[in-house]
Enzyme design. Structure first.
Site, PDB file in Angstrom:
ATOM      1  N   SER A  64      13.996  44.841  16.990  1.00  0.00           N
ATOM      2  CA  SER A  64      12.792  44.014  17.145  1.00  0.00           C
ATOM      3  C   SER A  64      12.534  43.166  15.900  1.00  0.00           C
ATOM      4  O   SER A  64      12.923  43.524  14.787  1.00  0.00           O
ATOM      5  CB  SER A  64      11.570  44.899  17.392  1.00  0.00           C
ATOM      6  OG  SER A  64      11.753  45.714  18.520  1.00  0.00           O
TER       7      SER A  64
HETATM    8  N1  SAH Z   1      13.393  50.611  18.238  1.00  0.00           N
HETATM    9  C1  SAH Z   1      14.651  49.883  18.171  1.00  0.00           C
HETATM   10  C2  SAH Z   1      14.728  48.741  19.138  1.00  0.00           C
HETATM   11  C3  SAH Z   1      14.891  49.245  20.515  1.00  0.00           C
HETATM   12  S1  SAH Z   1      15.657  48.164  21.671  1.00  0.00           S
HETATM   13  C4  SAH Z   1      14.963  49.423  16.778  1.00  0.00           C
HETATM   14  O1  SAH Z   1      14.167  49.655  15.859  1.00  0.00           O
HETATM   15  O2  SAH Z   1      16.038  48.869  16.584  1.00  0.00           O
HETATM   16  C5  SAH Z   1      15.353  49.180  23.087  1.00  0.00           C
HETATM   17  C6  SAH Z   1      16.240  50.382  23.211  1.00  0.00           C
HETATM   18  O3  SAH Z   1      15.740  51.166  24.285  1.00  0.00           O
HETATM   19  C7  SAH Z   1      17.691  50.054  23.565  1.00  0.00           C
HETATM   20  O4  SAH Z   1      18.552  50.612  22.628  1.00  0.00           O
HETATM   21  C8  SAH Z   1      17.861  50.672  24.944  1.00  0.00           C
HETATM   22  O5  SAH Z   1      19.163  51.200  25.178  1.00  0.00           O
HETATM   23  C9  SAH Z   1      16.831  51.777  24.919  1.00  0.00           C
HETATM   24  N2  SAH Z   1      16.406  52.303  26.220  1.00  0.00           N
HETATM   25  C10 SAH Z   1      16.238  51.661  27.388  1.00  0.00           C
HETATM   26  N3  SAH Z   1      15.838  52.501  28.354  1.00  0.00           N
HETATM   27  C11 SAH Z   1      15.730  53.726  27.775  1.00  0.00           C
HETATM   28  C12 SAH Z   1      15.362  55.031  28.234  1.00  0.00           C
HETATM   29  N4  SAH Z   1      14.991  55.265  29.492  1.00  0.00           N
HETATM   30  N5  SAH Z   1      15.379  56.048  27.354  1.00  0.00           N
HETATM   31  C13 SAH Z   1      15.731  55.854  26.061  1.00  0.00           C
HETATM   32  N6  SAH Z   1      16.100  54.652  25.565  1.00  0.00           N
HETATM   33  C14 SAH Z   1      16.095  53.605  26.403  1.00  0.00           C
END
Ligand code: SAH
Length: 214
Positions: A64
């Protein structure tokens, strides 16, 4: 302290993107000044790590924008004794920031390769109080519930009900909620069995894919 050539960029990021937009919590600003964000982006993108934008981290996922990390963390109001649950580990950057503020952090990631990357990144910067788990985070992690704070960093049509159940009394949850393209940042405050919702502006996140997501 070891010389960090990225420190100037990081301090400028905090001043121009975070403080300038009205975030002043000193513990949060200190955390953002200390976590080496360039070690959470793919090799070759280090110099872009402190820009005012999200970046690709592989597998179609993103780290993000710094301001969004700061805004969500500020809305969460994390205290030093809090146990935090994050859904969507991604690069591990948000978890590293939370780890500076909380007692410990559990972060759940759906994609095993991404979870492994988060673990590597967190180990490389020496973060000890984060547990990275692979699984469907829309179910939360009941084994170690309740959590004083829950943050969801992928977008769903609603806050997954298991996460509301796993939120402690007096706890707070921050999540992007809405459509596939654009969402609203919501903060939920729990008082016993009552859940108060507040809205904090439009955001754009990758989808939360799972039983209680897309
Ligand atoms: N917090 C992260 C950014 C997250 S991007 C950072 O600091 O870099 C969103 C993430 O959520 C992705 O890696 C994606 O694979 C994950 N995601 C999507 N659906 C999910 C689920 N049901 N459970 C866990 N992770 C999930």
């Amino acid at each position: 302290m070891e010389h960090d050539p990225y420190e100037r960029m990081r301090l400028a990021m905090v001043e121009h993107q975070i403080v300038a937009r009205g975030i002043h919590d000193p513990r949060l600003l200190e955390a953002l000044r200390s976590v080496p964000r360039h070690l959470f982006v793919p090799p070759g993108l280090e110099r872009e790590a402190y820009g005012d934008a999200p970046l690709p981290i592989g597998q179609g996922q993103t780290i993000s924008q710094p301001y969004i990390v700061a805004l969500m963390t500020a809305l969460l109001e994390v205290g030093p004794d809090d146990r935090v649950l994050e859904i969507g580990a991604g690069s591990g950057y948000q978890a590293a920031v939370l780890a500076c503020l909380a007692a410990d952090v559990v972060t759940v990631e759906r994609l095993p390769e991404v979870a492994a990357m988060a673990r590597r990144n967190l180990d490389r910067v020496g973060v000890k109080n984060v547990e990275v788990l692979v699984g469907d985070g829309t179910r939360g992690r009941p084994e170690t519930a309740p959590y004083e704070r829950i943050i969801v960093t992928a977008a769903a049509p609603q806050v997954p009900p298991p996460l509301l159940e796993q939120l402690a009394d007096g706890g707070r949850l921050v999540a992007p909620v809405g459509g596939r393209e654009i969402q609203e940042l919501v903060r939920v405050v729990r008082r016993a069995e009552r859940f108060g919702y507040e809205h904090a502006g439009p955001v754009r996140f990758v989808p939360l894919v799972g039983e209680h997501g897309w």
